[in-house]
Write a protein that holds these residues in place. Structure first.
Motif, PDB file in Angstrom:
ATOM      1  N   GLU A 178      36.710  40.449  37.373  1.00 27.86           N
ATOM      2  CA  GLU A 178      37.876  39.024  37.407  1.00 27.86           C
ATOM      3  C   GLU A 178      38.054  38.020  38.195  1.00 27.86           C
ATOM      4  O   GLU A 178      38.367  38.658  39.306  1.00 27.86           O
ATOM      5  CB  GLU A 178      38.224  39.626  36.497  1.00 27.86           C
ATOM      6  N   ASN A 325      44.901  37.130  41.776  1.00 24.04           N
ATOM      7  CA  ASN A 325      45.108  38.425  41.498  1.00 24.04           C
ATOM      8  C   ASN A 325      45.016  39.424  41.943  1.00 24.04           C
ATOM      9  O   ASN A 325      43.899  40.105  42.385  1.00 24.04           O
ATOM     10  CB  ASN A 325      44.278  38.978  39.725  1.00 24.04           C
ATOM     11  N   ASP A 327      46.101  42.796  42.019  1.00 22.41           N
ATOM     12  CA  ASP A 327      45.467  44.220  41.884  1.00 22.41           C
ATOM     13  C   ASP A 327      44.569  44.035  41.509  1.00 22.41           C
ATOM     14  O   ASP A 327      43.852  45.750  41.837  1.00 22.41           O
ATOM     15  CB  ASP A 327      45.979  44.257  40.406  1.00 22.41           C
ATOM     16  N   THR A 328      43.490  43.060  41.615  1.00 19.56           N
ATOM     17  CA  THR A 328      41.821  43.151  41.778  1.00 19.56           C
ATOM     18  C   THR A 328      40.962  42.667  42.481  1.00 19.56           C
ATOM     19  O   THR A 328      40.018  43.178  42.975  1.00 19.56           O
ATOM     20  CB  THR A 328      41.403  43.008  39.718  1.00 19.56           C
ATOM     21  N   MET A 335      38.565  45.138  37.434  1.00 26.04           N
ATOM     22  CA  MET A 335      39.341  45.879  37.270  1.00 26.04           C
ATOM     23  C   MET A 335      40.035  47.577  36.781  1.00 26.04           C
ATOM     24  O   MET A 335      38.397  48.209  36.963  1.00 26.04           O
ATOM     25  CB  MET A 335      39.490  45.678  35.419  1.00 26.04           C
ATOM     26  N   THR A 346      37.166  52.167  37.436  1.00 28.09           N
ATOM     27  CA  THR A 346      37.028  51.110  36.866  1.00 28.09           C
ATOM     28  C   THR A 346      35.812  51.371  35.474  1.00 28.09           C
ATOM     29  O   THR A 346      35.894  50.641  35.188  1.00 28.09           O
ATOM     30  CB  THR A 346      35.702  50.650  38.462  1.00 28.09           C
ATOM     31  N   LYS A 385      40.583  32.849  33.337  1.00 23.50           N
ATOM     32  CA  LYS A 385      39.541  33.906  34.583  1.00 23.50           C
ATOM     33  C   LYS A 385      37.744  33.423  33.863  1.00 23.50           C
ATOM     34  O   LYS A 385      37.871  32.808  32.913  1.00 23.50           O
ATOM     35  CB  LYS A 385      39.968  35.377  33.849  1.00 23.50           C
TER      36      LYS A 385
END
Length: 466
Positions: A178, A325, A327-328, A335, A346, A385
């Motif tokens: 993403e 993001n 986190d990614t 993700m 993943t 996204k």
């Protein structure tokens, strides 16, 4: 600032259960391992924690807890022989991590101390020996299994031992990337929310009660009901802007209004204790505007056009550069499977994906990107996204071609478990172990008690009184 999801009810349940069991259960020695004892109250307290986490009542869990205590004592005893130890700062760090979680669930340090019936400092001193032993036992087990190596032949042999009719069925799994575009307010749009926070700060300075104002106006769900009180915390607890003000001010001083990724705050330092600070704050969260959403969409459209017309930049590089993001973006935009945090895989079963993402991915071909789409999370936050489907594997019976990483993990765990089990089988024959009749009935504890006279025990513990 911390992400607060106050779980005061479960924490209260934990304390209530612990206190009730301490009051109504006559304490006794549940097991003796060499010269160490395991008390019934130790098992009850850990079982109370299990219940407080929302798990259903299950007496069999006490058997598992009892066994875990016995194995920990065996590992810790061997660690002494092998000169395995943990440093004080490792123990302190682990205790501080646990205490932050407990304070977060309680809502503040004062509330936690009220529940515990003692100061946090006293409680930390009480649990320190147990935490140290637990960490030592973990290190000992790591040493026992340090030479475990799973070869391709081991993996194939493990797989072939599984009966064909017992092979697990894996759900459809996907790898999804993403690039996220969060709507951002410009300074003009921010001014309104900054002014709201400033107005509240001015009211506090004029003598109004900050706690009352926090209950009425603060938008931090974790502290507003406590009058903005966030309890004691160290520097690692908060985002950097919050930490800077919290540790700069003296007790009683107010900060100016400042901005973090969560919104506009001001805080007051209530007390300092060494490297911990006790603060309260008020948070005003800016509301996303239609104009900011349109700007996010325009940027997402622009990046999408650039990626589809330019083959020189990879999706992972674009995610690292453009995605909002955290986190990614540093994982190539990919993700991670939130239900398998230990392996950081993943590969995500589609039933574990965000339903909004799963709906889009289901229409995509491997290697393709989606056009920018609007997504709304559980908290109502809107983002745009671009999704990328890296791989997809349909639901199927386990096989070595499609599921090699998973089967390797299973094979490795099986080898580790057998190595540890063999060590315990040998070690428990060399150690005096006495099990209370209540726990001798546990299936997992059968055969653990030493078939010898109690005189073999190194140290005979005194009777435990209620």
């Amino acid at each position: 600032m911390r992400k607060f999801g106050l779980v005061l009810l479960s924490f209260t349940l934990f304390i209530s259960l612990a206190r009730a069991q301490q009051k109504h259960t006559l304490d006794k020695i549940a097991a003796v391992v060499g010269g160490s004892i395991i008390l019934q109250s130790d098992i009850e307290l850990k079982y109370a924690t299990y219940l407080a986490q929302g798990n259903p009542a299950n007496p069999a869990v006490k058997c598992q807890i009892a066994q875990s205590f016995v194995t920990q004592k065996l590992l810790a005893a061997q660690a002494i022989i092998d000169s395995i130890d943990v440093k004080d700062d490792e123990v302190d760090a682990d205790i501080d991590r646990r205490m932050r979680g407990m304070i977060g669930r309680a809502g503040s340090q004062d509330r936690l101390e009220q529940f515990l019936g003692r100061s946090v400092i006293q409680y930390k001193d009480e649990i320190r020996p147990d935490i140290k032993e637990e960490l030592i036992a973990q290190k000992m087990q790591q040493k026992i299994t340090s030479d475990v190596n799973t070869t391709p032949e081991d993996i194939k042999k493990f797989f072939n031992t599984i009966p064909k009719d017992s092979l697990p069925t894996f759900n459809k799994t996907v790898e999804v990337g993403e690039i996220q575009f969060n709507p951002k307010l410009n300074e003009t749009e921010k001014a309104y929310f900054r002014a709201k926070a400033q107005d509240l700060l001015d009211r506090v300075k004029k003598g109004e009660d900050m706690g009352a104002l926090a209950r009425l106006y603060s938008q931090d769900p974790g502290s507003s009901l406590q009058g903005g009180d966030m309890g004691f915390a160290d520097r690692s607890t908060y985002v950097k802007e919050f930490t800077a003000w919290a540790f700069r001010l003296k007790a009683g001083e107010l900060s100016p209004v400042f901005e973090t990724e969560y919104g506009f705050h001001f805080l007051q330092v209530l007390e300092r204790r060494g490297e911990q600070v006790h603060v309260r704050h008020i948070l005003i969260i800016p509301t996303v505007t239609d104009a900011s959403l349109q700007r996010a969409k325009a940027k997402a459209d622009s990046v999408y056009d650039f990626l589809t017309k330019n083959n020189k930049i990879s999706f992972s590089n674009a995610a690292a550069y453009y995605s909002d993001n955290k986190d990614t973006k540093y994982n190539g935009g990919m993700m991670l499977n939130a239900s398998d945090v230990e392996t950081r895989t993943t590969y995500i079963p589609t039933d574990k994906l965000d339903p909004q993402v799963a709906l889009v991915v289901d229409t995509m071909k491997v290697g393709s990107m989606s056009k920018p789409l609007l997504f709304t999370d559980a908290a109502g936050k809107k983002t745009y996204k671009i999704l990328y489907l890296k791989s997809s594997t349909n639901a199927h019976k386990a096989n070595l071609v499609d599921d090699y990483p998973k089967i390797k993990e299973y094979a490795t765990n099986d080898k580790i478990n057998r190595k540890v089990s063999e060590w315990f089988q040998k070690r428990r024959k060399q150690t005096f172990i006495k099990i209370d009749p209540e726990y001798q009935q546990c299936t997992n504890m059968k055969g653990w008690a030493s078939p010898v006279d109690e005189s073999m025990v190194t140290t005979t513990p005194a009777e435990v009184k209620p």
